[in-house]
Design an enzyme around this catalytic site. Structure first.
Site, PDB file in Angstrom:
ATOM      1  N   SER A 155      25.393 -21.395 -68.450  1.00  0.00           N
ATOM      2  CA  SER A 155      24.976 -20.035 -67.563  1.00  0.00           C
ATOM      3  C   SER A 155      24.496 -19.091 -68.392  1.00  0.00           C
ATOM      4  CB  SER A 155      26.994 -19.673 -67.624  1.00  0.00           C
ATOM      5  OG  SER A 155      26.693 -18.246 -67.260  1.00  0.00           O
ATOM      6  N   TYR A 182      20.577 -14.740 -58.843  1.00  0.00           N
ATOM      7  CA  TYR A 182      20.762 -15.422 -59.916  1.00  0.00           C
ATOM      8  C   TYR A 182      22.530 -15.485 -61.183  1.00  0.00           C
ATOM      9  CZ  TYR A 182      20.021 -17.403 -64.608  1.00  0.00           C
ATOM     10  OH  TYR A 182      19.284 -17.711 -65.945  1.00  0.00           O
ATOM     11  N   LYS A 186      24.688 -17.947 -62.066  1.00  0.00           N
ATOM     12  CA  LYS A 186      25.152 -18.301 -62.779  1.00  0.00           C
ATOM     13  C   LYS A 186      26.797 -17.752 -63.610  1.00  0.00           C
ATOM     14  CE  LYS A 186      21.751 -20.462 -64.277  1.00  0.00           C
ATOM     15  NZ  LYS A 186      22.311 -21.166 -65.613  1.00  0.00           N
TER      16      LYS A 186
HETATM   17  N1  LIG Z   1      15.486 -18.804 -70.982  1.00  0.00           N
HETATM   18  C1  LIG Z   1      16.384 -17.695 -70.788  1.00  0.00           C
HETATM   19  O1  LIG Z   1      16.080 -16.677 -71.119  1.00  0.00           O
HETATM   20  C2  LIG Z   1      17.665 -18.304 -70.551  1.00  0.00           C
HETATM   21  C3  LIG Z   1      18.917 -17.107 -70.848  1.00  0.00           C
HETATM   22  C4  LIG Z   1      19.962 -17.606 -69.908  1.00  0.00           C
HETATM   23  C5  LIG Z   1      19.964 -18.414 -69.340  1.00  0.00           C
HETATM   24  N2  LIG Z   1      19.505 -20.215 -69.300  1.00  0.00           N
HETATM   25  C6  LIG Z   1      19.790 -20.977 -68.388  1.00  0.00           C
HETATM   26  O2  LIG Z   1      18.716 -22.100 -69.864  1.00  0.00           O
HETATM   27  C7  LIG Z   1      18.622 -23.022 -68.887  1.00  0.00           C
HETATM   28  C8  LIG Z   1      17.249 -23.345 -69.186  1.00  0.00           C
HETATM   29  O3  LIG Z   1      16.617 -22.819 -68.842  1.00  0.00           O
HETATM   30  P1  LIG Z   1      15.273 -23.170 -69.887  1.00  0.00           P
HETATM   31  O4  LIG Z   1      14.898 -21.783 -69.945  1.00  0.00           O
HETATM   32  O5  LIG Z   1      14.883 -24.332 -70.318  1.00  0.00           O
HETATM   33  O6  LIG Z   1      14.160 -22.993 -69.054  1.00  0.00           O
HETATM   34  P2  LIG Z   1      12.704 -23.784 -68.115  1.00  0.00           P
HETATM   35  O7  LIG Z   1      12.212 -24.571 -68.522  1.00  0.00           O
HETATM   36  O8  LIG Z   1      12.696 -23.117 -66.861  1.00  0.00           O
HETATM   37  O9  LIG Z   1      13.455 -25.178 -67.534  1.00  0.00           O
HETATM   38  C9  LIG Z   1      14.484 -25.906 -66.376  1.00  0.00           C
HETATM   39  C10 LIG Z   1      14.434 -26.662 -65.732  1.00  0.00           C
HETATM   40  O10 LIG Z   1      15.653 -27.228 -64.785  1.00  0.00           O
HETATM   41  C11 LIG Z   1      14.456 -28.543 -64.225  1.00  0.00           C
HETATM   42  N3  LIG Z   1      15.156 -28.171 -62.733  1.00  0.00           N
HETATM   43  C12 LIG Z   1      14.572 -26.735 -61.442  1.00  0.00           C
HETATM   44  N4  LIG Z   1      15.021 -26.920 -60.489  1.00  0.00           N
HETATM   45  C13 LIG Z   1      15.831 -28.558 -60.396  1.00  0.00           C
HETATM   46  C14 LIG Z   1      15.945 -29.052 -59.593  1.00  0.00           C
HETATM   47  N5  LIG Z   1      15.691 -28.524 -58.357  1.00  0.00           N
HETATM   48  N6  LIG Z   1      16.450 -30.369 -59.548  1.00  0.00           N
HETATM   49  C15 LIG Z   1      15.944 -30.884 -61.114  1.00  0.00           C
HETATM   50  N7  LIG Z   1      16.236 -30.235 -62.053  1.00  0.00           N
HETATM   51  C16 LIG Z   1      15.359 -28.939 -62.190  1.00  0.00           C
HETATM   52  C17 LIG Z   1      13.431 -27.323 -64.332  1.00  0.00           C
HETATM   53  O11 LIG Z   1      12.232 -28.599 -63.714  1.00  0.00           O
HETATM   54  P3  LIG Z   1      10.691 -28.076 -63.239  1.00  0.00           P
HETATM   55  O12 LIG Z   1      10.391 -28.119 -64.074  1.00  0.00           O
HETATM   56  O13 LIG Z   1      10.307 -29.457 -62.261  1.00  0.00           O
HETATM   57  O14 LIG Z   1      11.017 -27.482 -62.325  1.00  0.00           O
HETATM   58  C18 LIG Z   1      13.500 -27.210 -66.149  1.00  0.00           C
HETATM   59  O15 LIG Z   1      13.375 -28.655 -66.683  1.00  0.00           O
HETATM   60  C19 LIG Z   1      18.488 -22.124 -66.873  1.00  0.00           C
HETATM   61  O16 LIG Z   1      20.221 -23.062 -66.905  1.00  0.00           O
HETATM   62  C20 LIG Z   1      19.028 -20.866 -67.392  1.00  0.00           C
HETATM   63  O17 LIG Z   1      19.352 -21.055 -66.045  1.00  0.00           O
HETATM   64  C21 LIG Z   1      18.234 -19.566 -70.036  1.00  0.00           C
END
Ligand SMILES: NC(=O)c1ccc[n+]([C@@H]2O[C@H](COP(=O)([O-])OP(=O)(O)OC[C@H]3O[C@@H](n4cnc5c(N)ncnc54)[C@H](OP(=O)(O)O)[C@@H]3O)[C@@H](O)[C@H]2O)c1
Length: 320
Positions: A155, A182, A186
């Site tokens: 989330s 978003y 979440k």
């Molecule tokens: N980074 C932060 O600051 C943060 C903060 C709070 C929560 N989060 C949560 O943490 C999680 C991981 O995020 P991250 O920061 O590691 O971002 P990220 O590097 O962009 O990773 C997100 C992943 O989700 C995949 N994805 C997106 N759309 C998809 C789809 N339709 N089907 C399958 N896979 C899909 C992306 O693949 P593609 O490359 O193919 O698009 C990527 O592998 C997310 O749920 C995010 O909301 C992150």
């Protein structure tokens, strides 16, 4: 109370753990937090299945993680923005794997322009929630065969921005706002966690929602520099309102820590339906701008309503 905090890394949290014999399934496992979670768990002996929508990236990261960890990495195609792709993925998983111990619903999109999934859902709600709702329920037969199985839903503190609009989840009757969308998605991740716990706890499966922190990853791909500056200002203003210093960003290894904690901590044994941040169970808090989980995100009635709405959207009933 855990010994870990803001600065702990995935490796810190998994220190001394032996995950051999465990199978971990990670959506969005080829980048950002998902890839780090996969790396850290494979380093401790787990077999990790990384699910993603790009075959080339899957193959590349599989080779990289196998080289780096010496562990076994499997890959599987799954586009969460297509119910057909999710169904194909789950069917393939049920053929290839006998069980899953840990399901990490990590994939996500943030603040993208208005767009629809293959099934016509608003993209953030459709990908972040509906796709994972269907995938998780279709994988329950494998989780039931796992050892102390857990589901971890990524989330975000972004859930503070908004709750689920049951009357208009796809922004049909209101102006689209990428951040409200978003926030809604979440919040849905936390409500889904509550719904899963309620239905699966008696089968020994527990579910956790996680806020990983703020981490520079590809998640910000839809943000301009101006958006980023605005976000930083908003974070600073929120901290000031709470009488705190801004928390600052985490590194990717720090960002994957709370996921690894939720997936493995022995002090969480037998209790789920919880929201965690900084490797701690968060308090329900409707005031703080900088911590806690909103009461609307852990409300059982809203969780049941979301479950029923998601069943309708996917056209499948999941009663346990
Ligand atoms: N980074 C932060 O600051 C943060 C903060 C709070 C929560 N989060 C949560 O943490 C999680 C991981 O995020 P991250 O920061 O590691 O971002 P990220 O590097 O962009 O990773 C997100 C992943 O989700 C995949 N994805 C997106 N759309 C998809 C789809 N339709 N089907 C399958 N896979 C899909 C992306 O693949 P593609 O490359 O193919 O698009 C990527 O592998 C997310 O749920 C995010 O909301 C992150």
């Amino acid at each position: 109370m855990s010994e870990f905090g803001f600065s702990s890394t995935a490796d810190d949290v998994l220190e001394g753990r032996d995950l051999s014999g465990k199978r971990v399934f990670v959506t969005g496992g080829y980048s950002g937090l998902g890839k780090e979670t996969a790396r850290a768990m494979a380093s401790k002996g787990a077999e990790v299945v990384i699910a993603g929508r790009d075959e080339e990236k899957l193959a590349e990261v599989r080779a990289e993680l196998e080289r780096e960890t010496g562990g076994r990495i499997e890959t599987i195609l799954c586009d969460l923005a297509s119910l057909q792709s999710v169904r194909d993925c789950a069917a393939e998983a049920r053929e290839r794997f006998d069980l899953i111990d840990l399901l990490i619903n990590n994939a996500g999109v943030m603040a993208c322009p208005k767009d629809r999934t293959a099934d016509g859902f608003e993209r953030q709600f459709g990908t972040n929630h509906v796709g994972h709702f269907l995938l998780t329920n279709l994988l329950v037969p494998l989780l039931e065969k796992g050892d102390r199985p857990r589901i971890v839903n990524l989330s975000s503190r972004g859930h503070h921005i908004d709750e689920v609009h049951f009357d208009d989840p796809h922004f049909e009757d209101r102006d689209y706002d990428p951040w409200l969308s978003y926030g809604q998605s979440k919040t849905a991740n936390v409500l889904f966690t509550v719904g899963l716990e309620e239905r699966l706890k008696d089968r020994g499966i527990h579910a956790y929602a996680v806020h990983p922190g703020g981490i520079h990853t590809n998640l910000g791909r839809h943000m301009t520099e101006e958006d980023m500056a605005r976000l930083s200002k908003r974070i600073a203003a929120s901290a000031a309102e709470d009488g705190k210093k801004p928390e600052g960003f985490k590194t990717i290894p720090q960002g994957a820590a709370t996921t690894c904690y939720a997936a493995t901590a022995s002090e969480l044994e037998g209790r789920g339906g919880l929201y965690l941040e900084n490797s701690h169970v968060a308090e329900v808090d409707d005031e703080s701008r900088t911590e806690g989980v909103r009461s609307y995100a852990v409300d059982r009635d809203k969780a049941n309503r979301l479950w029923a709405m998601s069943e309708e959207m996917t056209g499948e009933r999941f009663s346990y």
